[in-house]
Motif scaffolding. Structure first.
Motif, short mmCIF file in Angstrom:
data_model
loop_
_atom_site.label_atom_id
_atom_site.label_comp_id
_atom_site.label_asym_id
_atom_site.label_seq_id
_atom_site.Cartn_x
_atom_site.Cartn_y
_atom_site.Cartn_z
N VAL A 1 0.85 -1.20 0.00
CA VAL A 1 0.00 0.00 0.00
C VAL A 1 0.88 1.24 0.00
O VAL A 1 1.93 1.28 0.65
N TYR A 2 0.44 2.26 -0.72
CA TYR A 2 1.06 3.58 -0.72
C TYR A 2 -0.01 4.60 -0.33
O TYR A 2 -1.18 4.43 -0.69
N ALA A 3 0.37 5.67 0.35
CA ALA A 3 -0.50 6.82 0.52
C ALA A 3 -0.23 7.74 -0.66
O ALA A 3 0.92 7.94 -1.05
N VAL A 4 -1.29 8.26 -1.26
CA VAL A 4 -1.18 9.11 -2.45
C VAL A 4 -1.72 10.49 -2.13
O VAL A 4 -2.82 10.62 -1.57
N ALA A 5 -0.97 11.51 -2.48
CA ALA A 5 -1.36 12.90 -2.21
C ALA A 5 -2.53 13.31 -3.10
O ALA A 5 -2.54 13.03 -4.30
#
Length: 83
Positions: free
Chosen positions: A64-68
């Motif tokens: 998982v990545y956090a995306v701006a």
């Protein structure tokens, strides 16, 4: 991920939330390869869970990545890989 599931069964991957900016989300990737050389599926969601179907026997890997929200090309480092 939940562990073992049967072929054709839906399963849910969940993660701990981080502080997202307005419009931000999470990019969840799934692969059959722990190096993620080939991505099977990718979902972007504002939620902290996503569902998939186990379409084949074997191990699936997830990250998982956090995306701006202000710039979707900006994302966090990947989470630890979960199998």
């Amino acid at each position: 991920p939940p562990g073992k599931v049967a072929v054709g069964q839906t399963y849910v991957v969940a993660w701990t939330p981080v502080g997202l900016d307005p419009g931000g989300g999470y990019l969840l990737e799934r692969s059959r390869d722990p190096s993620f050389a080939t991505i099977l599926d990718a979902q972007v969601t504002p939620l902290t869970a996503a569902s998939f179907v186990a379409s084949q026997v074997g191990t699936y890997y997830h990250r998982v990545y956090a995306v701006a929200g202000c710039d979707p090309s900006k994302r966090s480092p990947a989470s630890p890989i979960a199998a």
